[in-house]
Design an enzyme around this catalytic site. Structure first.
Site, mmCIF file in Angstrom:
data_model
loop_
_atom_site.group_PDB
_atom_site.id
_atom_site.type_symbol
_atom_site.label_atom_id
_atom_site.label_comp_id
_atom_site.label_asym_id
_atom_site.label_seq_id
_atom_site.Cartn_x
_atom_site.Cartn_y
_atom_site.Cartn_z
ATOM 1 C CG ASP A 128 -7.413 -6.942 7.490
ATOM 2 O OD1 ASP A 128 -6.584 -6.570 8.343
ATOM 3 O OD2 ASP A 128 -7.559 -6.366 6.398
ATOM 4 C CB SER B 270 1.103 -3.746 10.387
ATOM 5 O OG SER B 270 2.069 -2.781 10.696
ATOM 6 C CG ASN C 197 -0.845 -15.268 22.698
ATOM 7 O OD1 ASN C 197 -0.017 -15.084 23.586
ATOM 8 N ND2 ASN C 197 -0.636 -14.914 21.433
ATOM 9 C CE1 TYR D 287 1.950 -7.360 -4.131
ATOM 10 C CE2 TYR D 287 1.114 -6.445 -2.086
ATOM 11 C CZ TYR D 287 1.823 -7.430 -2.757
ATOM 12 O OH TYR D 287 2.378 -8.471 -2.065
ATOM 13 N N GLY D 288 -2.800 -5.436 -3.827
ATOM 14 C CA GLY D 288 -3.500 -5.499 -2.540
ATOM 15 C C GLY D 288 -4.459 -4.357 -2.256
ATOM 16 N N GLY D 289 -4.251 -3.742 -1.126
ATOM 17 C CA GLY D 289 -5.145 -2.689 -0.650
ATOM 18 C C GLY D 289 -5.246 -1.494 -1.578
ATOM 19 C CG HIS E 90 -7.110 -2.722 10.746
ATOM 20 N ND1 HIS E 90 -5.812 -2.284 10.916
ATOM 21 C CD2 HIS E 90 -7.043 -3.749 9.875
ATOM 22 C CE1 HIS E 90 -5.009 -3.029 10.170
ATOM 23 N NE2 HIS E 90 -5.726 -3.920 9.539
ATOM 24 C CE LYS F 35 -5.910 -3.494 5.131
ATOM 25 N NZ LYS F 35 -6.191 -4.057 6.465
ATOM 26 N NE ARG G 219 0.178 -8.531 2.315
ATOM 27 C CZ ARG G 219 -0.483 -7.920 3.299
ATOM 28 N NH1 ARG G 219 -1.623 -8.403 3.743
ATOM 29 N NH2 ARG G 219 0.022 -6.827 3.857
ATOM 30 N NE ARG H 149 -2.207 -1.008 3.697
ATOM 31 C CZ ARG H 149 -1.828 -0.016 4.476
ATOM 32 N NH1 ARG H 149 -2.127 1.243 4.149
ATOM 33 N NH2 ARG H 149 -1.166 -0.239 5.579
ATOM 34 C CB CYS I 200 0.625 -7.285 16.418
ATOM 35 S SG CYS I 200 1.412 -5.748 16.936
ATOM 36 N N GLY I 201 0.767 -10.155 14.377
ATOM 37 C CA GLY I 201 0.276 -11.527 14.246
ATOM 38 C C GLY I 201 -1.235 -11.649 14.372
ATOM 39 C CE LYS I 202 -6.416 -7.263 12.329
ATOM 40 N NZ LYS I 202 -6.130 -6.355 11.225
ATOM 41 C CG ASN J 23 0.318 -15.748 13.344
ATOM 42 O OD1 ASN J 23 0.062 -16.233 12.244
ATOM 43 N ND2 ASN J 23 1.487 -15.214 13.638
ATOM 44 C CG ASN K 214 3.315 -6.405 1.986
ATOM 45 O OD1 ASN K 214 2.681 -6.881 2.939
ATOM 46 N ND2 ASN K 214 2.763 -5.537 1.143
HETATM 47 O O1 TSX Z 1 1.781 -13.743 15.928
HETATM 48 C C1 TSX Z 1 2.412 -13.660 16.967
HETATM 49 N N1 TSX Z 1 1.764 -13.859 18.164
HETATM 50 C C2 TSX Z 1 0.287 -14.040 18.199
HETATM 51 C C3 TSX Z 1 -0.084 -15.429 18.024
HETATM 52 C C4 TSX Z 1 -1.319 -15.894 18.206
HETATM 53 N N2 TSX Z 1 3.770 -13.396 16.922
HETATM 54 C C5 TSX Z 1 4.447 -13.119 15.663
HETATM 55 C C6 TSX Z 1 4.427 -11.623 15.422
HETATM 56 C C7 TSX Z 1 4.974 -11.235 14.097
HETATM 57 C C8 TSX Z 1 3.941 -11.308 13.022
HETATM 58 C C9 TSX Z 1 4.472 -13.368 18.085
HETATM 59 N N3 TSX Z 1 5.759 -13.131 18.318
HETATM 60 C C10 TSX Z 1 3.839 -13.601 19.306
HETATM 61 C C11 TSX Z 1 2.448 -13.871 19.356
HETATM 62 O O2 TSX Z 1 1.879 -14.097 20.426
HETATM 63 N N4 TSX Z 1 4.776 -13.481 20.280
HETATM 64 C C12 TSX Z 1 5.935 -13.201 19.662
HETATM 65 C C13 TSX Z 1 7.250 -12.991 20.340
HETATM 66 C C14 TSX Z 1 7.922 -14.334 20.466
HETATM 67 C C15 TSX Z 1 8.666 -14.827 19.409
HETATM 68 C C16 TSX Z 1 9.301 -16.058 19.534
HETATM 69 C C17 TSX Z 1 9.179 -16.786 20.698
HETATM 70 C C18 TSX Z 1 8.423 -16.282 21.750
HETATM 71 C C19 TSX Z 1 7.799 -15.065 21.623
HETATM 72 N N5 TSX Z 1 9.864 -17.990 20.782
HETATM 73 C C20 TSX Z 1 10.026 -18.810 21.868
HETATM 74 O O3 TSX Z 1 9.566 -18.509 22.936
HETATM 75 C C21 TSX Z 1 10.742 -20.059 21.666
HETATM 76 MN MN MN Z 2 -4.984 -5.183 7.950
#
Ligand code: TSX
Ligand code: MN
Length: 621
Positions: free
Chosen positions: A302, A277, A526, A226-228, A255, A235, A397, A87, A279-281, A283, A395
């Site tokens: 998202d 961004s 988590n 591209y994308g957004g 968001h 977006k 995708r 973006r 932070c692993g949304k 995930n 980036n």
């Molecule tokens: O997505 C992440 N989450 C949320 C998961 C549901 N990430 C990746 C962020 C980049 C996109 C994380 N990174 C998370 C997290 O909860 N925590 C961390 C930090 C982290 C990275 C590696 C380890 C631990 C914490 N490794 C070990 O403890 C071995």
């Molecule tokens: Mn987003």
């Protein structure tokens, strides 16, 4: 000539609301075609046959590589132009009549001047290409929280991506004919073809515009595929334009990811969570709980649209139909559910190609293959990776249907949505912010959302440790003044039934110890934090009588023993460090919040000023 309201001298909001029986889409398509001069106009129907026809055409044209049918059935790889990979916020404009309505955190342009500029760049911009008309719904077709739009584009890649990310259907045109408001969205890659020109795999233009007209609710995007920048339902519509609609109509366009959590007792809770961004949304949206008996179902990764219902609860849908996720970092350790989602029917963009016709990216497996074709089409070996040249663009995708995600809720596309029980605000903070806190009130929760931040990690980005603010994770996505967005949240809170109103929480997976280690294992663990959040919701409803929380200056913290860390083997002192609230650094952070708020002048809502004062008071000044 006039191609739409935005290109007329005085845009009016009435424009998007059409009279039943008015063939407004046809007239608009004719106007845009007269301006952009395509060779052909194709009305899309969203069918599987149409999608396959476009995919086959793009393979033939060299835009897509078909992946190995046995390894990655019905999947494709696109390589973008190396200049068109993300973006472009510097070229994203909010063209409100008054600059104050765009606010200090958006690029404002006068709508009439922008319309004049757009008229010039779109003039003949589709010569030699096909103009596709893509009627789409954000949210289930005809649903009470859904909205519709029509994207005009000269990119078949965009049409196929819209098939995956939205509901493309002719029925949208019936809804529009029946009088439903709709958002016109025009997209051109800005690369007209002369009569004998050979096309390139990824046409685009160095000059780019991502322009939004919040009053007439139109989108005009030029120069990027591209994308957004180009999939205008995402977006541009579902956040920037929808946030304006939501402000005017009393709902919220955010968001956020959306999940259903099922407790060991079988009770269901719905959580919406905003993260900046990286932070692993995605995930978290596909979380596999490590805590026995807990389940998480995915609803969205998202964007969330939330509307107060007749009972005063907040009902939410994911307006999208797919995931457009960042590939690098997605692996069996970080997100096994995403890896499973990507086993077939995927369009990948800017990942690496293996010698046997499959895909790879950094983080998919611990070890890179011996040889790859990188995202630029060049040969790649692990030595290139060691030299700082990743095989996949950072980036890169995947575009994939939500329905094929193993953790998707069976009823994920229920038009009525789900009742939101908790709103979570995340940040990426090495210091200060505890692993989890519960807001003391709705207004305090809005304060937590307004002050979301990440710390800069690399010196190149600025001073290490400096706070980068991303209020509500909406900094680049709010179609109006951010301070007005906070006022709107305060008002929506008032409009809800206090018993049904979501509780608000803040989380931080990224706190580090003095030695620089991450203190919290994150990922599946988590679920322990999610379980505490759910326990707090149950306490709020009288379902539990134990004390789950203790008061701190920054909010409610888990009481000793209330956060389940059994079996984690956290080093001594780490849990205390994760939940520590140190008044000194927090008072300094309060000063930074005061300067941040000052940037919004007198549009800052008084209750947020009060919240800052309350925080300082609880910290003992
Ligand atoms: O997505 C992440 N989450 C949320 C998961 C549901 N990430 C990746 C962020 C980049 C996109 C994380 N990174 C998370 C997290 O909860 N925590 C961390 C930090 C982290 C990275 C590696 C380890 C631990 C914490 N490794 C070990 O403890 C071995
Ligand atoms: Mn987003």
């Amino acid at each position: 000539m006039s191609a739409s309201t935005a290109l007329r001298p005085a845009p009016t909001r009435a424009r998007a609301v059409v009279v039943p029986g008015d063939s407004s889409v046809e007239a608009w398509v004719a106007e845009v075609a007269a301006l952009t001069r395509p060779d052909a106009v194709v009305w899309c129907d969203g069918s599987a046959a149409e999608k396959q026809r476009l995919l086959d055409g793009m393979v033939e044209a060299g835009t897509l590589v078909k992946l190995d049918e046995a390894k990655r059935p019905r999947s494709y790889l696109a390589r973008s132009h190396p200049s068109d990979v993300a973006r472009v916020e510097s070229r994203t404009f909010i063209c409100a009549e008054r600059a104050e309505d765009a606010g200090p955190t958006n690029n404002w342009r006068d709508p009439a001047l922008m319309a004049a500029e757009l008229r010039e760049v779109f003039d003949g911009s589709m010569r030699g290409r096909t103009l596709y008309v893509v009627p789409f719904s954000m949210g289930p077709l005809g649903g009470p929280i859904s909205q519709v739009g029509v994207e005009i584009t000269d990119s078949p890649y965009v049409v196929v991506s819209m098939h995956v990310m939205t509901r493309v259907s002719r029925y949208v045109l019936d809804l529009i004919d029946a009088g439903q408001q709709w958002v016109p969205a025009v997209h051109s890659v800005g690369a007209p073809l002369a009569r004998h020109d050979q096309d390139v795999p990824w046409p685009c233009n160095d000059t780019k515009y991502i322009a939004h007209f919040p009053e007439s609710r139109e989108i005009w995007s030029y120069g990027s595929g591209y994308g957004g920048n180009a999939l205008l339902g995402k977006k541009c519509f579902a956040l920037r334009i929808a946030s304006v609609m939501a402000r005017d109509e009393g709902w919220l366009a955010e968001h956020m990811l959306l999940v259903r959590v099922i407790s060991p007792e079988g009770r269901r809770y719905h959580l919406a969570a905003a993260f900046p961004s990286a932070c692993g949304k995605t995930n978290l949206a596909m979380l596999r709980p490590t805590l026995p008996g807990w389940d998480v179902e995915t609803l969205g990764d998202d964007i969330v649209w939330m509307r107060p219902d007749d009972d005063g609860a907040l009902r939410a849908i994911n307006p999208e139909a797919g995931f457009f996720g960042v590939a690098p970092g997605t692996g069996v350790d970080t997100n096994p559910t995403a890896v499973a989602t990507l086993s077939h029917d995927v369009v990948f963009t800017n990942v690496a190609l293996t010698d046997d016709g499959d895909v790879w990216w950094e983080g998919l497996t611990p070890e890179a293959p011996e040889h790859l074709t990188d995202w630029t089409g060049a040969n790649w070996t692990p030595a290139d990776g060691a030299a700082g040249r990743p095989a996949a663009h950072p980036n890169a995708r995947f575009t994939v249907a939500a329905a094929q995600c193993p953790s998707i809720a069976r009823d994920w596309d229920d038009p009525a949505g789900v009742p939101v029980d908790a709103v979570i605000f995340g940040g990426r903070r090495a210091t200060n912010v505890p692993l989890v806190t519960q807001a003391l009130s709705w207004d305090h929760g809005v304060f937590l959302g307004a002050t979301i931040s990440s710390e800069r990690t690399a010196a190149a980005e600025g001073t290490v440790g400096e706070l980068r603010r991303d209020p509500f994770a909406m900094m680049p996505f709010c179609g109006y003044s951010m301070a007005d967005h906070w006022s709107h949240w305060l008002e929506v809170g008032d409009s809800l039934n206090p018993a049904l109103r979501p509780r608000i929480f803040q989380v931080n997976w990224f706190r580090r110890g003095a030695d620089g280690r991450f203190l919290w294992p994150g990922f599946g663990e988590n679920s322990r934090v999610v379980a505490w959040i759910v326990d707090q919701l149950e306490r709020g409803r009288g379902l539990r009588s134990d004390a789950g929380a203790v008061l701190s200056p920054v909010g409610l913290l888990p009481a000793p023993g209330a956060l389940d860390v059994d079996g984690l083997d956290l080093p001594d002192g780490d849990l205390e460090a994760l939940l520590d609230v140190d008044a000194g650094p927090w008072l300094r952070e309060s000063d930074l919040t005061e300067s941040f708020f000052a940037g919004f002048g007198d549009r800052l809502p008084e209750p947020l000023r009060d919240q800052l004062e309350g925080l300082r008071h609880r910290l003992g000044h």
